[in-house]
Write an enzyme that holds these catalytic residues in place. Sequence first.
Site, PDB file in Angstrom:
ATOM      1  N   SER A  14       0.810  -1.221   0.000  1.00  0.00           N
ATOM      2  CA  SER A  14       0.000   0.000   0.000  1.00  0.00           C
ATOM      3  C   SER A  14       0.842   1.270   0.000  1.00  0.00           C
ATOM      4  O   SER A  14       0.582   2.204  -0.762  1.00  0.00           O
ATOM      5  CB  SER A  14      -0.934  -0.005   1.210  1.00  0.00           C
ATOM      6  OG  SER A  14      -1.806  -1.122   1.166  1.00  0.00           O
ATOM      7  N   THR A  42       1.047  -7.014   1.904  1.00  0.00           N
ATOM      8  CA  THR A  42       0.414  -7.761   2.987  1.00  0.00           C
ATOM      9  C   THR A  42      -1.081  -7.479   3.073  1.00  0.00           C
ATOM     10  O   THR A  42      -1.894  -8.396   3.162  1.00  0.00           O
ATOM     11  CB  THR A  42       1.084  -7.419   4.329  1.00  0.00           C
ATOM     12  OG1 THR A  42       2.438  -7.878   4.303  1.00  0.00           O
ATOM     13  CG2 THR A  42       0.361  -8.086   5.487  1.00  0.00           C
ATOM     14  N   CYS A  43      -1.467  -6.223   3.037  1.00  0.00           N
ATOM     15  CA  CYS A  43      -2.870  -5.869   3.260  1.00  0.00           C
ATOM     16  C   CYS A  43      -3.795  -6.531   2.253  1.00  0.00           C
ATOM     17  O   CYS A  43      -4.787  -7.150   2.613  1.00  0.00           O
ATOM     18  CB  CYS A  43      -3.044  -4.356   3.221  1.00  0.00           C
ATOM     19  SG  CYS A  43      -4.754  -3.831   3.491  1.00  0.00           S
ATOM     20  N   ALA A 180      -3.689 -12.673  16.337  1.00  0.00           N
ATOM     21  CA  ALA A 180      -4.044 -13.933  16.996  1.00  0.00           C
ATOM     22  C   ALA A 180      -5.509 -13.943  17.410  1.00  0.00           C
ATOM     23  O   ALA A 180      -6.240 -14.920  17.179  1.00  0.00           O
ATOM     24  CB  ALA A 180      -3.146 -14.151  18.212  1.00  0.00           C
ATOM     25  N   CYS A 181      -5.959 -12.853  18.022  1.00  0.00           N
ATOM     26  CA  CYS A 181      -7.342 -12.797  18.509  1.00  0.00           C
ATOM     27  C   CYS A 181      -8.345 -12.764  17.362  1.00  0.00           C
ATOM     28  O   CYS A 181      -9.411 -13.376  17.438  1.00  0.00           O
ATOM     29  CB  CYS A 181      -7.521 -11.587  19.417  1.00  0.00           C
ATOM     30  SG  CYS A 181      -6.552 -11.681  20.950  1.00  0.00           S
ATOM     31  N   THR A 311      -2.065  -0.124   7.526  1.00  0.00           N
ATOM     32  CA  THR A 311      -2.106   0.207   6.101  1.00  0.00           C
ATOM     33  C   THR A 311      -2.389   1.682   5.824  1.00  0.00           C
ATOM     34  O   THR A 311      -1.680   2.305   5.031  1.00  0.00           O
ATOM     35  CB  THR A 311      -3.145  -0.684   5.392  1.00  0.00           C
ATOM     36  OG1 THR A 311      -2.698  -2.041   5.477  1.00  0.00           O
ATOM     37  CG2 THR A 311      -3.308  -0.300   3.941  1.00  0.00           C
ATOM     38  N   HIS A 435     -31.497   7.622  17.916  1.00  0.00           N
ATOM     39  CA  HIS A 435     -32.148   6.536  18.656  1.00  0.00           C
ATOM     40  C   HIS A 435     -33.027   5.702  17.727  1.00  0.00           C
ATOM     41  O   HIS A 435     -33.676   6.254  16.831  1.00  0.00           O
ATOM     42  CB  HIS A 435     -33.010   7.141  19.774  1.00  0.00           C
ATOM     43  CG  HIS A 435     -33.665   6.129  20.641  1.00  0.00           C
ATOM     44  ND1 HIS A 435     -32.990   5.399  21.588  1.00  0.00           N
ATOM     45  CD2 HIS A 435     -34.956   5.713  20.688  1.00  0.00           C
ATOM     46  CE1 HIS A 435     -33.830   4.586  22.189  1.00  0.00           C
ATOM     47  NE2 HIS A 435     -35.042   4.748  21.666  1.00  0.00           N
TER      48      HIS A 435
END
Length: 452
Positions: A14, A42-43, A180-181, A311, A435
């Site tokens: 990027s 990577t992105c 990881a999460c 990124t 709302h």
Amino acid sequence: MAFDFDLFVIGGGSGGVRAARLAASEGGAKVGLAEEYRMGGTCVIRGCVPKKLMVFASAFKDQIEDAASYGWDVNSGPFDWQVFRPKLRAELDRLENAYRNTLKNNTVQTFDARAELVDPHRVRLSTGEEFTCKHILVATGGRPFVPEFPGSDLAITSNEIFLWEELPKRVLIVGGGFIACEFACILHGLGVEVTQFYRGAQILRGFDDEARGHIAASMEDRGINLRLGENVETITKKDDGLHVRSTSANDGVFDAVIYATGRVPNTEKLGLEKAGVETGNKGEILVDDYSQTNVPSVFAVGDVTDRINLTPVAIREGAAFVETVFKGNPTKPDHDLVASAVFTQPEFGTVGMTEEEARETGTIEVYCTSFRPMQTLFAGREDKVFMKLLVAQESRKVLGCHIVAPMAGEMIQLAGIAIKMGATKEDFDRTCAVHPVMAEELVTMKSPTRVV
């Protein structure tokens, strides 16, 4: 001296692509760019984009179950990786081609090859070609790694997940960071039995402690086997799977072990030492506020500098580099108050200081709420939303905002604008609520939960 290129970019992610395009189209530069793997970095190829598509896929099971509670006659069968996988790959191919066409349409000459520096003004490609360059921009990003231990060669990283031919049934994820999460939640949502080891006391180190605890509890409530204070000692391959011995001497058997314990800058064998470019302890390229290295002709942007590894930040750094070098407008990329999202389930959106950081600045007011949102409450789920504002008592400025909720990433983008502008708590209070939506809580929390 006449150079082959005004700018040569190493890395087609990027940050590199943005810098190359702008330098050619707006800066009038002759630009070359080399990428050794796939254009998009990577992105696009092995990060944000395929991950987010997997996030979408993993959420449908709960949505289908909730639909039944709303009166729809629906059934949730098992997730079919063989249906999803080719569509995922086709989308990544489409995006890569879009990147290539963008560069081509902006007269950037691209090379599908590895590049390395020969000296401050020369690069050599793996094809044997060599070019002289007035400026060199390194934008090679970062990569995941697996630490060495007995059986470490049997582990994989997040890069390999997108290449799976089949979805494993039992997975161990090692690490407690956002990657990881996120994958623990994704794979669990796709029907995989997920265990997660993290050697620390709580996941998502560096984020707000209260938000971290909320996310960890939500993950466990969903059925993820989260084991804190735990690490891998050995991995052994047997007929029935990968046998893992942990630091607590508990054995487990898995079909895949995924390491997400951090990333390192991609600076190996780039020829940086030949050009005299200085690097830090992690191998990161050291740069000044304008992304310039100690070698005046060499610059670096993105994760390879290990500043803020996101990124959008790499893109901003690439654009600022072009303003500085090719437009005569010295520009520092703005690294202050960068909002971000962690795509766990539910999502986590955050901008500004954590409570722990804010306390160091003086007395603060903490406004916090947690509640069951209308949509899933009606469906009978116990899911809870968490929202938190941190306010400097003296200036009244909102120092940080943390949201754990469905679509938190969308909410934090908008909250980030207000906080970037220096909004006070009274500015939030004066804003009329919408709302019924979850985000109305951000403007209806009138009394602090605590003052610290």
